[in-house]
Design an enzyme around this catalytic site. Structure first.
Site, mmCIF file in Angstrom:
data_model
loop_
_atom_site.group_PDB
_atom_site.id
_atom_site.type_symbol
_atom_site.label_atom_id
_atom_site.label_comp_id
_atom_site.label_asym_id
_atom_site.label_seq_id
_atom_site.Cartn_x
_atom_site.Cartn_y
_atom_site.Cartn_z
ATOM 1 N N LEU A 1 43.118 49.154 47.208
ATOM 2 C CA LEU A 1 44.391 49.571 46.649
ATOM 3 C C LEU A 1 45.163 48.331 46.201
ATOM 4 O O LEU A 1 45.173 47.329 46.918
ATOM 5 C CB LEU A 1 45.196 50.317 47.714
ATOM 6 C CG LEU A 1 46.544 50.857 47.250
ATOM 7 C CD1 LEU A 1 46.345 52.077 46.378
ATOM 8 C CD2 LEU A 1 47.436 51.181 48.435
ATOM 9 N N LYS B 1 46.184 55.554 44.729
ATOM 10 C CA LYS B 1 46.777 55.916 46.028
ATOM 11 C C LYS B 1 46.718 57.447 46.172
ATOM 12 O O LYS B 1 47.738 58.142 46.201
ATOM 13 C CB LYS B 1 48.202 55.386 46.135
ATOM 14 C CG LYS B 1 48.641 55.142 47.583
ATOM 15 C CD LYS B 1 49.888 54.281 47.631
ATOM 16 C CE LYS B 1 50.416 54.087 49.043
ATOM 17 N NZ LYS B 1 49.532 53.291 49.904
ATOM 18 N N ARG C 1 53.179 51.570 40.639
ATOM 19 C CA ARG C 1 51.905 52.001 41.213
ATOM 20 C C ARG C 1 51.810 53.522 41.239
ATOM 21 O O ARG C 1 50.747 54.092 40.960
ATOM 22 C CB ARG C 1 51.725 51.411 42.604
ATOM 23 C CG ARG C 1 50.363 51.711 43.211
ATOM 24 C CD ARG C 1 50.125 50.934 44.492
ATOM 25 N NE ARG C 1 51.058 51.306 45.557
ATOM 26 C CZ ARG C 1 51.051 50.762 46.768
ATOM 27 N NH1 ARG C 1 50.197 49.788 47.058
ATOM 28 N NH2 ARG C 1 51.917 51.138 47.688
ATOM 29 N N TYR D 1 50.397 59.474 46.050
ATOM 30 C CA TYR D 1 51.629 59.224 46.781
ATOM 31 C C TYR D 1 51.973 57.750 46.720
ATOM 32 O O TYR D 1 51.188 56.924 46.260
ATOM 33 C CB TYR D 1 51.480 59.657 48.247
ATOM 34 C CG TYR D 1 50.659 58.708 49.103
ATOM 35 C CD1 TYR D 1 51.276 57.808 49.973
ATOM 36 C CD2 TYR D 1 49.264 58.695 49.042
ATOM 37 C CE1 TYR D 1 50.526 56.943 50.766
ATOM 38 C CE2 TYR D 1 48.513 57.839 49.826
ATOM 39 C CZ TYR D 1 49.145 56.963 50.683
ATOM 40 O OH TYR D 1 48.403 56.106 51.449
ATOM 41 N N HIS E 1 38.080 74.371 40.737
ATOM 42 C CA HIS E 1 37.867 72.925 40.670
ATOM 43 C C HIS E 1 38.404 72.304 39.379
ATOM 44 O O HIS E 1 38.818 71.140 39.382
ATOM 45 C CB HIS E 1 36.372 72.611 40.819
ATOM 46 C CG HIS E 1 35.871 72.747 42.229
ATOM 47 N ND1 HIS E 1 35.686 73.966 42.840
ATOM 48 C CD2 HIS E 1 35.524 71.812 43.144
ATOM 49 C CE1 HIS E 1 35.250 73.784 44.072
ATOM 50 N NE2 HIS E 1 35.137 72.480 44.289
ATOM 51 N N GLU F 1 39.370 46.073 52.598
ATOM 52 C CA GLU F 1 40.750 46.184 53.064
ATOM 53 C C GLU F 1 40.778 46.889 54.409
ATOM 54 O O GLU F 1 39.733 47.128 55.017
ATOM 55 C CB GLU F 1 41.595 46.950 52.039
ATOM 56 C CG GLU F 1 41.072 48.345 51.726
ATOM 57 C CD GLU F 1 41.828 49.038 50.599
ATOM 58 O OE1 GLU F 1 42.845 48.501 50.131
ATOM 59 O OE2 GLU F 1 41.392 50.129 50.195
ATOM 60 N N ARG G 1 42.848 78.628 43.494
ATOM 61 C CA ARG G 1 41.846 77.596 43.707
ATOM 62 C C ARG G 1 40.762 77.647 42.634
ATOM 63 O O ARG G 1 40.157 78.689 42.393
ATOM 64 C CB ARG G 1 41.205 77.733 45.095
ATOM 65 C CG ARG G 1 40.294 76.576 45.464
ATOM 66 C CD ARG G 1 39.706 76.781 46.868
ATOM 67 N NE ARG G 1 38.952 75.623 47.313
ATOM 68 C CZ ARG G 1 37.682 75.378 46.973
ATOM 69 N NH1 ARG G 1 37.037 76.224 46.195
ATOM 70 N NH2 ARG G 1 37.065 74.296 47.421
#
Length: 265
Positions: A185, A129, A36, A17, A86, A161, A84
């Site tokens: 980040l 992110k 980014r 995101y 992996h 951070e 679902r």
């Protein structure tokens, strides 16, 4: 608005995101945030095929639909909707995109933050992110329970951070921030402040610093999209900062001006 039950973001947090602010219906630092976002997609190997121009147009549509002209803009991409498993889904499964805005105002510069420190137990892909933010959420909850505003993550003695922001200090007139490696980040605000230091002739240093160096710094700062630059007054109940208010104010006011110019009508 509905989200598919089998979206991989639901059961794996499999996506990334980005978020920024907007004012006067203009996105702030759009190119940096798009850079980014597309880099996060690349590092996660998500085949997000929408062009920058198309995505920016969709983001603008969401902003223009608002009744107010300022707030927070958020968008995320998941690896798509499928049963679902992996392993990555087949190429026929396309990524999902979600965009929304939240009404909010920037935090005023005269507010100061109180922090707690916590060992950084997150994984070694903090430069992405990603949607996987459970450690960040748990740490932020501990801060709220302690009556504080943010967290100082550290790995051993090295400061990394915050739970949802980046950290910087001023020490002996030098703006210091950790390196943008896999432990933090690559904050857009951090990037802009380094550029701002160059333009203002303020010395800067990109290098790791310790918890003790943070605690004894002239100023400690929280840098984020939603607050720009907020001074820290306390870490774990210990007073910090407050020794270079003129330099701090100069940086805050200069960044505020950059924001106003970047979102002017």
């Amino acid at each position: 608005m509905k989200i598919p039950m089998l979206d991989r973001a639901v059961y794996f947090g499999d996506g990334c995101y980005d978020a920024t602010t907007f004012a006067n219906n203009n996105i702030f630092a759009a190119d940096d945030h798009l850079d980014r976002f597309y880099n996060s997609c690349k590092l996660l190997e998500i085949p997000f095929e929408m062009s920058r121009e198309e995505l920016r147009a969709e983001l603008q549509k969401c902003i223009d639909a608002n009744e107010i002209d300022h707030g927070m803009l958020y968008w995320q991409c998941s690896r798509g909707t499928t049963y679902r498993g992996h392993q990555f889904p087949p190429a026929s499964v396309k990524p999902n995109l979600m965009i929304f805005t939240v009404p909010c105002d920037l935090i005023p510069f005269d507010k100061t933050f109180r922090l707690i420190s916590m060992e950084d137990t997150r994984f070694l892909h903090c430069n992405i992110k990603t949607l996987n933010l459970i450690p960040n959420c748990m740490a932020m909850q501990r801060a709220v329970e302690a009556g504080c505003d943010e967290v100082v993550f550290h790995r051993g003695d090295r400061v990394t951070e915050g739970a949802h922001s980046s950290l910087a200090i001023i020490r002996d007139g030098v703006f210091c921030t950790p390196p943008a490696d896999e432990l933090i980040l690559p904050s857009i605000t951090r990037k802009h402040f380094l550029e701002l230091c160059d333009s203002l002739g303020i010395p800067s240093r990109v290098a790791p610093f310790t918890v003790d160096e943070l605690l004894t710094a002239d100023e400690v700062m929280i840098l984020s999209t939603g607050s720009h630059c907020i001074a820290v007054c306390e870490v774990d109940g210990r007073p910090v900062g407050g020794k270079a208010p003129a330099l701090l104010d100069r940086l805050q006011q200069a960044y505020q001006q950059e924001f106003l110019e970047g979102t002017e009508k």
